[in-house]
Design a protein around this motif. Structure first.
Motif, PDB file in Angstrom:
ATOM      1  N   THR A  27       0.874  -1.034   0.386  1.00 43.88           N
ATOM      2  CA  THR A  27      -0.002  -0.439  -0.237  1.00 43.88           C
ATOM      3  C   THR A  27       0.475   1.502  -0.099  1.00 43.88           C
ATOM      4  O   THR A  27       0.093   2.225   0.048  1.00 43.88           O
ATOM      5  CB  THR A  27      -0.755  -0.186   1.327  1.00 43.88           C
ATOM      6  N   TYR A  28       1.921   1.320  -0.338  1.00 39.78           N
ATOM      7  CA  TYR A  28       3.165   1.937   0.388  1.00 39.78           C
ATOM      8  C   TYR A  28       2.774   3.443  -0.850  1.00 39.78           C
ATOM      9  O   TYR A  28       2.472   4.698  -0.381  1.00 39.78           O
ATOM     10  CB  TYR A  28       4.678   1.715   0.318  1.00 39.78           C
ATOM     11  N   TYR A  29       2.953   2.869  -1.982  1.00 37.86           N
ATOM     12  CA  TYR A  29       2.563   4.016  -3.550  1.00 37.86           C
ATOM     13  C   TYR A  29       0.861   4.573  -3.850  1.00 37.86           C
ATOM     14  O   TYR A  29       0.836   5.390  -4.106  1.00 37.86           O
ATOM     15  CB  TYR A  29       3.017   3.199  -4.932  1.00 37.86           C
ATOM     16  N   PRO A  30      -0.060   3.670  -3.567  1.00 35.15           N
ATOM     17  CA  PRO A  30      -1.387   3.916  -3.511  1.00 35.15           C
ATOM     18  C   PRO A  30      -1.919   5.185  -2.462  1.00 35.15           C
ATOM     19  O   PRO A  30      -2.550   6.248  -2.437  1.00 35.15           O
ATOM     20  CB  PRO A  30      -2.079   2.733  -3.429  1.00 35.15           C
ATOM     21  N   ILE A  31      -0.674   5.383  -0.977  1.00 34.30           N
ATOM     22  CA  ILE A  31      -1.662   5.858   0.255  1.00 34.30           C
ATOM     23  C   ILE A  31      -0.964   6.803  -0.134  1.00 34.30           C
ATOM     24  O   ILE A  31      -0.969   7.774  -0.337  1.00 34.30           O
ATOM     25  CB  ILE A  31      -0.777   5.158   1.089  1.00 34.30           C
ATOM     26  N   LEU A  32       0.700   6.964  -0.985  1.00 32.35           N
ATOM     27  CA  LEU A  32       1.718   7.976  -1.069  1.00 32.35           C
ATOM     28  C   LEU A  32       1.477   8.964  -2.520  1.00 32.35           C
ATOM     29  O   LEU A  32       0.859  10.050  -2.400  1.00 32.35           O
ATOM     30  CB  LEU A  32       2.761   7.791  -1.482  1.00 32.35           C
ATOM     31  N   PHE A  65       1.786  13.552   6.213  1.00 40.53           N
ATOM     32  CA  PHE A  65       1.772  12.203   6.427  1.00 40.53           C
ATOM     33  C   PHE A  65       2.152  11.765   5.331  1.00 40.53           C
ATOM     34  O   PHE A  65       2.867  10.169   4.833  1.00 40.53           O
ATOM     35  CB  PHE A  65       0.332  11.698   5.883  1.00 40.53           C
ATOM     36  N   SER A  66       2.466  11.804   3.909  1.00 38.76           N
ATOM     37  CA  SER A  66       2.897  12.306   3.037  1.00 38.76           C
ATOM     38  C   SER A  66       4.430  10.853   3.392  1.00 38.76           C
ATOM     39  O   SER A  66       5.396  11.200   3.093  1.00 38.76           O
ATOM     40  CB  SER A  66       2.547  13.025   1.586  1.00 38.76           C
ATOM     41  N   LEU A  67       5.332  12.844   4.438  1.00 35.71           N
ATOM     42  CA  LEU A  67       6.398  13.194   4.469  1.00 35.71           C
ATOM     43  C   LEU A  67       6.529  12.034   5.741  1.00 35.71           C
ATOM     44  O   LEU A  67       7.788  11.069   5.419  1.00 35.71           O
ATOM     45  CB  LEU A  67       7.208  14.343   5.213  1.00 35.71           C
ATOM     46  N   TYR A  68       5.865  11.473   6.169  1.00 36.23           N
ATOM     47  CA  TYR A  68       6.144  10.508   7.377  1.00 36.23           C
ATOM     48  C   TYR A  68       5.576   8.982   6.634  1.00 36.23           C
ATOM     49  O   TYR A  68       6.830   7.836   6.881  1.00 36.23           O
ATOM     50  CB  TYR A  68       4.913  10.211   8.184  1.00 36.23           C
ATOM     51  N   TRP A  69       5.089   8.738   5.506  1.00 37.06           N
ATOM     52  CA  TRP A  69       4.975   7.502   5.178  1.00 37.06           C
ATOM     53  C   TRP A  69       6.532   7.324   4.265  1.00 37.06           C
ATOM     54  O   TRP A  69       6.899   6.072   4.270  1.00 37.06           O
ATOM     55  CB  TRP A  69       3.831   7.281   4.159  1.00 37.06           C
ATOM     56  N   ALA A  71       9.436   8.232   4.732  1.00 37.31           N
ATOM     57  CA  ALA A  71      10.190   8.061   6.181  1.00 37.31           C
ATOM     58  C   ALA A  71       9.875   6.826   6.416  1.00 37.31           C
ATOM     59  O   ALA A  71      11.326   5.990   7.047  1.00 37.31           O
ATOM     60  CB  ALA A  71      10.096   8.828   6.843  1.00 37.31           C
ATOM     61  N   VAL A  72       8.658   6.249   6.594  1.00 37.43           N
ATOM     62  CA  VAL A  72       8.174   4.522   7.523  1.00 37.43           C
ATOM     63  C   VAL A  72       9.205   3.890   5.730  1.00 37.43           C
ATOM     64  O   VAL A  72       9.830   2.432   5.866  1.00 37.43           O
ATOM     65  CB  VAL A  72       7.439   4.532   6.877  1.00 37.43           C
ATOM     66  N   LYS A  73       9.122   4.102   4.643  1.00 36.18           N
ATOM     67  CA  LYS A  73       9.583   3.565   3.941  1.00 36.18           C
ATOM     68  C   LYS A  73      10.746   3.311   3.558  1.00 36.18           C
ATOM     69  O   LYS A  73      11.781   2.068   3.442  1.00 36.18           O
ATOM     70  CB  LYS A  73       9.088   3.656   2.901  1.00 36.18           C
ATOM     71  N   ARG A  74      11.590   4.251   3.848  1.00 35.15           N
ATOM     72  CA  ARG A  74      13.516   4.594   3.861  1.00 35.15           C
ATOM     73  C   ARG A  74      14.121   4.154   4.880  1.00 35.15           C
ATOM     74  O   ARG A  74      14.715   3.310   4.418  1.00 35.15           O
ATOM     75  CB  ARG A  74      13.087   6.132   3.539  1.00 35.15           C
TER      76      ARG A  74
END
Length: 100
Positions: A27-32, A65-69, A71-74
């Protein structure tokens, strides 16, 4: 923050990140994309010739939220390693990163 208060936070973080690993990957790319789209929409609504009043708070929320997401991915593996409750590190198996 002392260790007794940090232990439940680390345990909960580990459980969430370990058991929902595939959810985060899928879900990373759809939510981002939704967050970036909502940010762009809010910025467009704030243009002076727009009749609709947009809330700057919504813009800040979606950008945060997009910056948080991202950062979580990275730092996903670093967060998992930090929150690992196991004391014997010999039982830890390193997850191989899936190339994207």
């Amino acid at each position: 923050m002392n260790r007794s208060m940090l232990k439940p936070v680390k345990w909960l973080t580990f459980q969430l990140f370990f058991h929902y690993r595939h959810f985060f990957q899928l879900t990373y790319y759809p939510i981002l994309a939704v967050c970036i789209g909502a940010t762009v929409l809010n910025m467009a609504l704030m243009l002076p010739f727009s009749n609709v009043e947009a809330s700057p708070l919504a813009l800040v929320v979606f950008m945060s939220f997009s910056l948080y997401w991202a950062a979580v991915k990275r730092y996903y593996t670093h967060i998992l390693a930090w929150s690992d409750p196991r004391t014997n590190k010999n039982t830890v198996h390193v997850l191989k990163r899936v190339s994207e």
